[in-house]
Scaffold this motif. Structure first.
Motif, PDB file in Angstrom:
ATOM      1  N   SER B 283      16.020  75.389  81.905  1.00  0.00           N
ATOM      2  CA  SER B 283      15.894  74.583  80.689  1.00  0.00           C
ATOM      3  C   SER B 283      17.233  73.978  80.289  1.00  0.00           C
ATOM      4  CB  SER B 283      15.284  75.377  79.556  1.00  0.00           C
ATOM      5  OG  SER B 283      15.742  76.677  79.593  1.00  0.00           O
ATOM      6  N   LEU B 285      17.537  71.162  79.387  1.00  0.00           N
ATOM      7  CA  LEU B 285      17.303  70.261  78.249  1.00  0.00           C
ATOM      8  C   LEU B 285      17.719  70.903  76.934  1.00  0.00           C
ATOM      9  CD1 LEU B 285      13.929  68.617  79.205  1.00  0.00           C
ATOM     10  CD2 LEU B 285      16.117  67.478  78.896  1.00  0.00           C
ATOM     11  N   MET B 286      17.738  72.242  76.908  1.00  0.00           N
ATOM     12  CA  MET B 286      18.251  72.939  75.733  1.00  0.00           C
ATOM     13  C   MET B 286      19.694  72.523  75.483  1.00  0.00           C
ATOM     14  SD  MET B 286      17.760  75.135  73.350  1.00  0.00           S
ATOM     15  CE  MET B 286      16.854  76.653  73.305  1.00  0.00           C
ATOM     16  N   GLY B 289      19.844  69.040  74.042  1.00  0.00           N
ATOM     17  CA  GLY B 289      19.527  69.059  72.616  1.00  0.00           C
ATOM     18  C   GLY B 289      20.681  69.579  71.777  1.00  0.00           C
ATOM     19  N   LEU B 290      21.245  70.718  72.216  1.00  0.00           N
ATOM     20  CA  LEU B 290      22.354  71.302  71.453  1.00  0.00           C
ATOM     21  C   LEU B 290      23.552  70.365  71.435  1.00  0.00           C
ATOM     22  CD1 LEU B 290      22.175  75.040  72.588  1.00  0.00           C
ATOM     23  CD2 LEU B 290      21.697  74.115  70.315  1.00  0.00           C
ATOM     24  N   LEU B 292      23.580  67.099  71.599  1.00  0.00           N
ATOM     25  CA  LEU B 292      23.332  65.994  70.662  1.00  0.00           C
ATOM     26  C   LEU B 292      23.619  66.432  69.232  1.00  0.00           C
ATOM     27  CD1 LEU B 292      19.997  64.382  71.927  1.00  0.00           C
ATOM     28  CD2 LEU B 292      22.193  63.248  71.687  1.00  0.00           C
ATOM     29  N   ILE B 293      23.099  67.605  68.867  1.00  0.00           N
ATOM     30  CA  ILE B 293      23.263  68.067  67.484  1.00  0.00           C
ATOM     31  C   ILE B 293      24.732  68.343  67.178  1.00  0.00           C
ATOM     32  CG2 ILE B 293      22.686  69.909  65.865  1.00  0.00           C
ATOM     33  CD1 ILE B 293      20.030  70.205  67.413  1.00  0.00           C
ATOM     34  N   VAL B 296      26.811  65.127  66.800  1.00  0.00           N
ATOM     35  CA  VAL B 296      26.575  64.386  65.567  1.00  0.00           C
ATOM     36  C   VAL B 296      27.190  65.115  64.374  1.00  0.00           C
ATOM     37  CG1 VAL B 296      24.772  63.720  63.955  1.00  0.00           C
ATOM     38  CG2 VAL B 296      24.540  63.168  66.354  1.00  0.00           C
ATOM     39  N   VAL B 297      27.055  66.440  64.371  1.00  0.00           N
ATOM     40  CA  VAL B 297      27.529  67.193  63.206  1.00  0.00           C
ATOM     41  C   VAL B 297      29.044  67.391  63.239  1.00  0.00           C
ATOM     42  CG1 VAL B 297      27.378  69.387  61.998  1.00  0.00           C
ATOM     43  CG2 VAL B 297      25.312  68.337  62.902  1.00  0.00           C
ATOM     44  N   LEU B 298      29.582  67.741  64.422  1.00  0.00           N
ATOM     45  CA  LEU B 298      30.992  68.140  64.463  1.00  0.00           C
ATOM     46  C   LEU B 298      31.943  67.094  65.049  1.00  0.00           C
ATOM     47  CD1 LEU B 298      30.527  71.845  65.592  1.00  0.00           C
ATOM     48  CD2 LEU B 298      30.891  70.981  63.282  1.00  0.00           C
TER      49      LEU B 298
ATOM     50  N   VAL C  94      25.502  65.944  57.865  1.00  0.00           N
ATOM     51  CA  VAL C  94      25.690  64.537  58.231  1.00  0.00           C
ATOM     52  C   VAL C  94      25.325  63.629  57.053  1.00  0.00           C
ATOM     53  CG1 VAL C  94      25.321  64.943  60.682  1.00  0.00           C
ATOM     54  CG2 VAL C  94      23.391  64.268  59.268  1.00  0.00           C
ATOM     55  N   VAL C 103      19.502  60.899  65.644  1.00  0.00           N
ATOM     56  CA  VAL C 103      20.067  61.476  66.866  1.00  0.00           C
ATOM     57  C   VAL C 103      19.988  63.005  66.808  1.00  0.00           C
ATOM     58  CG1 VAL C 103      22.136  61.687  68.269  1.00  0.00           C
ATOM     59  CG2 VAL C 103      21.570  59.494  67.225  1.00  0.00           C
ATOM     60  N   ALA C 104      20.306  63.579  65.649  1.00  0.00           N
ATOM     61  CA  ALA C 104      20.276  65.042  65.530  1.00  0.00           C
ATOM     62  C   ALA C 104      18.854  65.573  65.667  1.00  0.00           C
ATOM     63  CB  ALA C 104      20.882  65.472  64.194  1.00  0.00           C
ATOM     64  N   GLY C 107      17.819  65.735  69.157  1.00  0.00           N
ATOM     65  CA  GLY C 107      18.361  66.970  69.738  1.00  0.00           C
ATOM     66  C   GLY C 107      17.466  68.155  69.408  1.00  0.00           C
ATOM     67  N   LEU C 108      16.984  68.205  68.163  1.00  0.00           N
ATOM     68  CA  LEU C 108      16.117  69.310  67.740  1.00  0.00           C
ATOM     69  C   LEU C 108      14.822  69.355  68.554  1.00  0.00           C
ATOM     70  CD1 LEU C 108      16.309  69.375  63.853  1.00  0.00           C
ATOM     71  CD2 LEU C 108      16.979  71.170  65.441  1.00  0.00           C
ATOM     72  N   TYR C 110      14.419  68.701  71.691  1.00  0.00           N
ATOM     73  CA  TYR C 110      14.678  69.429  72.927  1.00  0.00           C
ATOM     74  C   TYR C 110      14.887  70.913  72.653  1.00  0.00           C
ATOM     75  CZ  TYR C 110      15.173  64.915  75.218  1.00  0.00           C
ATOM     76  OH  TYR C 110      14.943  63.665  75.731  1.00  0.00           O
ATOM     77  N   VAL C 111      15.636  71.218  71.587  1.00  0.00           N
ATOM     78  CA  VAL C 111      15.933  72.621  71.291  1.00  0.00           C
ATOM     79  C   VAL C 111      14.641  73.390  71.011  1.00  0.00           C
ATOM     80  CG1 VAL C 111      17.012  74.156  69.610  1.00  0.00           C
ATOM     81  CG2 VAL C 111      18.274  72.189  70.482  1.00  0.00           C
ATOM     82  N   GLN C 114      12.419  73.662  74.255  1.00  0.00           N
ATOM     83  CA  GLN C 114      12.951  74.569  75.266  1.00  0.00           C
ATOM     84  C   GLN C 114      12.915  76.012  74.775  1.00  0.00           C
ATOM     85  OE1 GLN C 114      13.601  73.557  78.404  1.00  0.00           O
ATOM     86  NE2 GLN C 114      12.779  71.633  77.613  1.00  0.00           N
ATOM     87  N   MET C 118      11.021  78.890  76.814  1.00  0.00           N
ATOM     88  CA  MET C 118      11.684  80.103  77.303  1.00  0.00           C
ATOM     89  C   MET C 118      10.974  81.370  76.832  1.00  0.00           C
ATOM     90  SD  MET C 118      15.602  79.305  76.607  1.00  0.00           S
ATOM     91  CE  MET C 118      16.602  78.159  77.363  1.00  0.00           C
TER      92      MET C 118
END
Lengths: 233, 316, 293
Positions: B283, B285-286, B289-290, B292-293, B296-298, C94, C103-104, C107-108, C110-111, C114, C118
């Motif tokens: 995975s 893709l996890m 995803g992480l 991307l987040i 954007v945030v940091l 943000v 965008v965030a 990302g969520l 996918y998170v 996944q 899992m």
């Protein structure tokens, strides 16, 4: 020769008529001030001239050509420049790049020269390489004016250029506008009456969207209706 | 400083050229892939980083190049260089057509419109299953990938040819980005990103400039897609999924939006991370995803943007 | 089966689908209307609701009606708690910027997918219906469970509507939607309203997810279609207009049901995505929504 002529210009927002039936003739080389109380429709009026606001009624002619239907950017190319009331420079770019965006329409060969001249005339020659966001509020206003100058316009619209400037900066701006008289026509919205009286060849007084009076400074100052509506008598 | 900066592009390209003599077989192929995908990312950066157009549909331009080149080579029997040109043209034309419509909107509406157009393209590929072979895709035959250039017969399946072709295409994209960034037009594009209204009041039509940026961006994405098809011999609908619209966004965000080398750095880092991680878990893709987040945030400015900021702060 | 029966079945399927869709889209619309953000992970909240319902049913066991009732309560609460975390850790940081939020939340997507893959695995899992019941229509029998679930969705929509129009919290949400600054000036805490709205939107999607598991099965990729359809509904209905959202949900839900019975689903989807794009280009504020002043 008349450079700008509006006929029966009007704009209504919903039910509110912000501007109604304004016919204006501005001669080439003139400094024309537009004054009036808050909400009189000054910014809406120049917004229509610049093409930022679509009129609900009437026509606008510039240098003998009907520009009523032209988009704003085309009017800029014809020679109508607009400087924003709320400073609107590119904060991430240097002063040079800000002015270059205005100056790059014309001939490539003397472009750098024109950029330097525009910055020098507003007193920002030393700030060429600085980023706009690092400038003081007053200097950003002057940069805004420099961008207007670099367009080499036939008509320069200035919306409250002295707002937020220090005393010394206001004097400098007045000298600049006076020096511009030979090369461009100026349409000036201004609240500072001392500046208006010192600069304007003619004054148009707007009240509730319509023209209340028009004439040379002395005549406008003497007009009883104007005094009642605006000058706070 | 300025001399070093001027020499940087040549140094980067020389380094990438030298890299092929150092890398083992496995990484050699991966680096060729990274270079092609970085070309896609450079194209995306012209729209997003330079002009501020956040597209969520660039997979359709990549796929247009992929299928354009794939069909011309496999079905049309066209030589690879012509197939490459055909694929690029497909990306360019699609971007122009999409731009004419989608650029009537801005902001969130633009993002959704591009997402929807890309989704419609993906579904169209699935719908014409008999021609595209849908999800399964098709392989481009060995023979269709061989061509003669200046009297020498080249084979796109040969690792050396593949690496240097990928490098040449990246150099082209990178050079195009640098030239644009320093040009009159590039300055207008940056101006649109920073303050569209002011640009309009300086006498430019933002719509036309945006259309130009999106079309160039789509052409580079198409070029990358076409190169991918010809160099790695596979054409399939996976490359048209939303995921492949998100990837270039992620690569550019990671490397640094609006920087010339950011796309390469972001693509490379992400590719290596995913590659190393896929040994441990499926995975990956996890991670996408992480990343991307967290970006954007940091670190909204990405790797190169953050480094540049630090350096500027230290200097002053 | 006769054509009339066929059509009636299609309409019935469409109406049931429309009720669940309206509930899902209401959440997305509320979040967009009040917070001015597009939550791409909205479909994943739907998926999480369904997965949590399956977990509740298998972990607790017992009679299907009881475990379903339990899921109906726990899944929305659990998803609302997750949404509060997302609001706190990501969206607030943000500053609810539209681009960064999209965008965030991508990302969520996918998170969440996944994470579920899992732990829960790639299989589709069924949850037993809370009861068995068949309704006889002229020409065919129909699942009474589906009708009951559609009814439950309508009750929840009505409840949300009453909450928005009749309670203090609802008033605070609507006031923030109309004018954030003024609402704040009157002492309405925008931050807390945002967190509440985001949690409520997520809970609505989750409860819709719970409602579909007895007939559809839970799967880690099931959030895609509800997201696309909710998007279509919210955009056609007018961004941020709740009434428009509900009207559009029924129009689109019912026609989707009818189209799915009579036409190729891929072609219908192509047409739907292009329709959304063209509506946004022609009227960015949607068909029912008012133009921004």
């Amino acid at each position: 020769m008349t450079l700008l002529a509006t006929r029966g210009l009007g704009k209504s927002f919903g039910g509110l008529e912000a501007v109604r039936g304004v016919s204006l003739d501005v001669a080439e080389g003139e400094v024309r001030a537009i004054i009036g109380p808050n909400g009189a429709g000054k910014s809406t009026l120049v917004g229509m001239v610049a093409g930022r606001t679509r009129p609900s009624a009437g026509t606008i002619a510039f240098a003998g050509r009907d520009v009523t239907a032209l988009p704003a950017w085309r009017r800029v190319r014809l020679g109508i420049a607009y400087t924003f009331q709320i400073t609107s420079v590119f904060s991430g770019l240097t002063c040079r790049d800000n002015v270059a965006l205005a100056a790059q329409h014309g001939d490539r060969r003397d472009r750098d020269e024109r950029i330097a001249v525009a910055l020098r005339r507003v007193g920002l020659a030393d700030a060429v390489a600085r980023t706009a966001s690092a400038l003081s509020y007053g200097h950003r206003r002057l940069l805004e004016v420099a961008m207007g100058l670099a367009l080499a316009p036939r008509l320069l619209i200035m919306d409250e250029p002295t707002q937020g400037l220090a005393e010394g900066e206001i004097d400098g701006l007045c000298r600049l506008v006076r020096a511009l008289r030979t090369e461009t026509t100026v349409l000036l919205i201004e609240h500072n009456m001392a500046v208006v009286m010192a600069l304007a060849d003619r004054i148009t007084v707007l009240d509730r969207g319509a023209v209340l009076a028009e004439g040379p400074p002395a005549a406008v100052r003497a007009d009883a209706a104007v005094r009642a509506a605006y000058l706070g008598a | 400083m300025t001399a070093a900066r001027r020499a940087l592009p040549a140094l980067v390209l020389a380094g990438l050229f030298a890299l092929q003599f150092v890398l083992g077989d496995y990484d050699h192929t991966n680096m060729a892939r990274i270079l092609v995908l970085a070309c896609f990312a450079v194209g995306y950066n012209i729209a997003f980083g330079m002009t501020g157009l956040l597209s969520l549909g660039h997979a359709m331009f990549f796929a247009a190049g992929l299928y354009g080149a794939g069909f011309s080579a496999e079905l049309g029997g066209v030589a690879p260089p012509a197939a490459l040109a055909a694929g690029t043209a497909c990306g360019l034309v699609l971007a122009l057509a999409v731009g004419l419509v989608a650029l009537r909107t801005s902001g969130v509406a633009f993002m959704i419109v591009t997402l929807m157009f890309a989704q419609a393209c993906f579904l169209t590929i699935l719908h014409f299953n008999e021609l595209t072979r849908g999800d399964e895709g098709f392989v481009i035959a060995e023979t269709a990938r061989r061509f003669a250039l200046a009297g020498v017969v080249l084979d796109a399946a040969d690792p050396t040819v593949r690496y240097n072709a990928a490098l040449a295409l990246f150099a082209l994209a990178y050079g195009a980005y640098l030239a644009l960034a320093r040009s009159r037009v590039g300055r207008v594009l940056v101006g649109i990103r920073e303050n569209e209204d002011r640009v309009r009041m300086l006498g430019y039509d933002p719509y036309r400039y945006r259309l130009f940026a999106l079309t160039l961006s789509g052409a580079l994405a198409g070029l990358a897609g076409a190169a991918y098809a010809l160099l790695f011999a596979y054409v399939g609908a996976t490359f048209a999924t939303t995921q492949y619209s998100i990837y270039p966004l992620l690569w550019v965000l990671l490397g640094g939006a609006g920087t010339a080398l950011g796309p390469l750095v972001g693509t490379g880092v992400m590719f290596v991370l995913v590659d190393r991680l896929s040994g441990i878990t499926s995975s990956y893709l996890m991670l996408v995803g992480l990343a991307l987040i967290l970006l954007v945030v940091l670190f909204p400015k990405g790797i190169l943007g953050t480094v540049g900021q630090r350096r500027a702060r230290n200097r002053s | 089966m006769a054509f009339e029966s066929h059509l009636l079945l299609a309409l019935l399927e469409g109406t049931v689908g429309a009720c669940v869709l309206a509930l899902t889209a209401l959440g997305l619309s509320l979040v967009f209307g009040v917070m001015r953000i597009v939550n791409v992970a909205h479909g994943e909240f739907f998926m999480l609701g369904a997965v949590i319902a399956w977990a509740a049913a298998t972990l607790v066991g017992g009679p299907p009606a009881l475990s379903f009732a339990l899921a109906l309560v726990t899944a929305p609460l659990a998803v609302a708690a997750i949404a509060l975390g997302v609001d706190r850790l990501i969206l607030r940081r943000v500053a609810y910027q539209p681009d960064a939020t999209i965008v965030a939340t991508i990302g969520l997507v996918y998170v969440f997918q996944q994470a579920v893959l899992m732990t829960f695995g790639p299989e589709a899992r069924a949850v037993a219906a809370p009861f068995q019941w068949r309704v006889t229509f002229p020409g065919f029998g129909y699942s009474g469970v589906k009708l009951a679930l559609a009814g439950a969705a309508l009750v929840l929509i009505a409840g949300t509507w009453l909450m928005l129009t009749r309670t203090h919290i609802g008033l605070a949400m609507r006031a923030t939607q109309i004018d954030r600054e003024t609402a704040q000036a009157f002492g309405i805490p925008a931050r807390r309203v945002y967190a509440l709205v985001f949690a409520l939107g997520a809970a609505l999607a989750a409860v819709a997810g719970v409602l579909v598991v007895p007939v559809q099965q839970a799967h880690y990729l099931m959030g895609g279609d509800p997201l696309l359809l909710s998007f279509i509904v919210v955009i056609i209905g007018g961004l941020g207009s709740l009434r428009g959202t509900l009207v559009a949900a029924f129009v689109i839900g019912i026609s989707d049901g009818v189209i799915a019975v009579f036409f190729s689903p891929t072609l219908a989807k192509i047409a739907a995505t292009l329709l959304v794009a063209m509506v946004l280009v022609a009227r960015p504020q949607g068909l029912f929504g008012r133009a921004p002043s």
